[in-house]
Design a protein around this motif. Structure first.
Motif, short mmCIF file in Angstrom:
data_model
loop_
_atom_site.label_atom_id
_atom_site.label_comp_id
_atom_site.label_asym_id
_atom_site.label_seq_id
_atom_site.Cartn_x
_atom_site.Cartn_y
_atom_site.Cartn_z
N GLU A 142 -9.06 4.86 -0.77
CA GLU A 142 -8.20 3.74 -1.12
C GLU A 142 -8.58 3.30 -2.52
O GLU A 142 -9.76 3.20 -2.84
CB GLU A 142 -8.35 2.60 -0.11
CG GLU A 142 -7.71 2.96 1.22
CD GLU A 142 -7.33 1.74 2.05
OE1 GLU A 142 -7.04 0.67 1.47
OE2 GLU A 142 -7.34 1.88 3.28
N HIS A 143 -7.56 3.10 -3.35
CA HIS A 143 -7.82 2.72 -4.74
C HIS A 143 -6.77 1.71 -5.20
O HIS A 143 -5.58 1.87 -4.92
CB HIS A 143 -7.77 3.96 -5.64
CG HIS A 143 -8.19 3.68 -7.05
ND1 HIS A 143 -9.51 3.66 -7.43
CD2 HIS A 143 -7.46 3.39 -8.16
CE1 HIS A 143 -9.58 3.36 -8.71
NE2 HIS A 143 -8.36 3.20 -9.18
N ASP A 144 -7.23 0.68 -5.91
CA ASP A 144 -6.34 -0.34 -6.45
C ASP A 144 -6.22 -0.14 -7.96
O ASP A 144 -7.20 -0.29 -8.68
CB ASP A 144 -6.90 -1.73 -6.12
CG ASP A 144 -5.94 -2.84 -6.50
OD1 ASP A 144 -4.92 -2.56 -7.16
OD2 ASP A 144 -6.22 -4.00 -6.14
N TYR A 145 -5.03 0.22 -8.42
CA TYR A 145 -4.78 0.40 -9.85
C TYR A 145 -4.37 -0.90 -10.53
O TYR A 145 -4.08 -0.91 -11.71
CB TYR A 145 -3.66 1.44 -10.07
CG TYR A 145 -4.11 2.86 -9.89
CD1 TYR A 145 -4.87 3.50 -10.85
CD2 TYR A 145 -3.76 3.58 -8.76
CE1 TYR A 145 -5.28 4.82 -10.69
CE2 TYR A 145 -4.16 4.90 -8.59
CZ TYR A 145 -4.91 5.51 -9.56
OH TYR A 145 -5.31 6.81 -9.39
N LYS A 201 -0.63 -1.03 -8.49
CA LYS A 201 -0.32 -0.22 -7.30
C LYS A 201 -1.60 0.02 -6.52
O LYS A 201 -2.64 0.31 -7.10
CB LYS A 201 0.28 1.11 -7.77
CG LYS A 201 0.81 2.00 -6.67
CD LYS A 201 1.34 3.30 -7.23
CE LYS A 201 2.70 3.15 -7.85
NZ LYS A 201 3.38 4.44 -8.08
N HIS A 202 -1.51 -0.13 -5.19
CA HIS A 202 -2.65 0.15 -4.31
C HIS A 202 -2.31 1.41 -3.53
O HIS A 202 -1.25 1.48 -2.90
CB HIS A 202 -2.89 -1.03 -3.36
CG HIS A 202 -4.16 -0.92 -2.59
ND1 HIS A 202 -5.36 -1.40 -3.06
CD2 HIS A 202 -4.42 -0.37 -1.38
CE1 HIS A 202 -6.31 -1.15 -2.17
NE2 HIS A 202 -5.76 -0.53 -1.14
N LEU A 249 0.85 -1.18 0.00
CA LEU A 249 0.00 0.00 0.00
C LEU A 249 0.89 1.23 0.00
O LEU A 249 1.82 1.33 0.80
CB LEU A 249 -0.89 -0.01 1.25
CG LEU A 249 -1.83 1.17 1.42
CD1 LEU A 249 -2.96 1.08 0.42
CD2 LEU A 249 -2.40 1.18 2.83
#
Length: 130
Positions: free
Chosen positions: A71-74, A77-78, A3
């Protein structure tokens, strides 16, 4: 996947917001963003915000107001973004890393290309513009 904890500053002056454009060849390159950067080990999010905005856009943050945590999950990459409205600062913001910069109204920002995680920031700012 680790993270990445990021402090983000929504720099506001009157009805205008200061944005920078990510350099090509970087993660999410070419997209507009609110300035900020990684929270380092042993650093508070406020310390990171102050340091990053001083390094990236040469302002001294005098005070800020928490806006939203995202919070974002690409996929590759988080990220965890802690976002603050910065409307009390010294110096005129100026990109220090060679990237494009500009002041935009809220309506103008809606037409720009942002990283997906930033969409929630724009929605959170909408309450200032109803």
């Amino acid at each position: 996947m680790s993270l990445v904890h990021v402090a983000v500053g929504v720099i506001k002056s009157g009805e205008q917001y200061f944005l920078t454009r990510r350099l090509e060849g970087t993660h999410q390159g070419g997209k507009w963003e609110f300035p900020g950067g990684k929270v380092e080990s042993g650093e508070s999010v406020y310390q990171a915000l102050h340091r990053e905005l001083e390094e990236e856009v040469a302002i001294d943050v005098l005070s800020c107001i928490p806006l939203i945590t995202i919070e974002h999950d690409y996929g590759d990459k988080h990220v965890k973004l802690e976002v603050f409205v910065v409307d009390n600062f010294n110096n005129e913001p100026q990109a220090q890393e060679g990237q494009e910069e500009g002041w935009f109204s809220y309506q103008e920002m809606l037409a720009l290309d942002f990283p997906n995680a930033n969409v929630d920031i724009l929605e959170a700012l909408a309450k200032y513009h109803d």
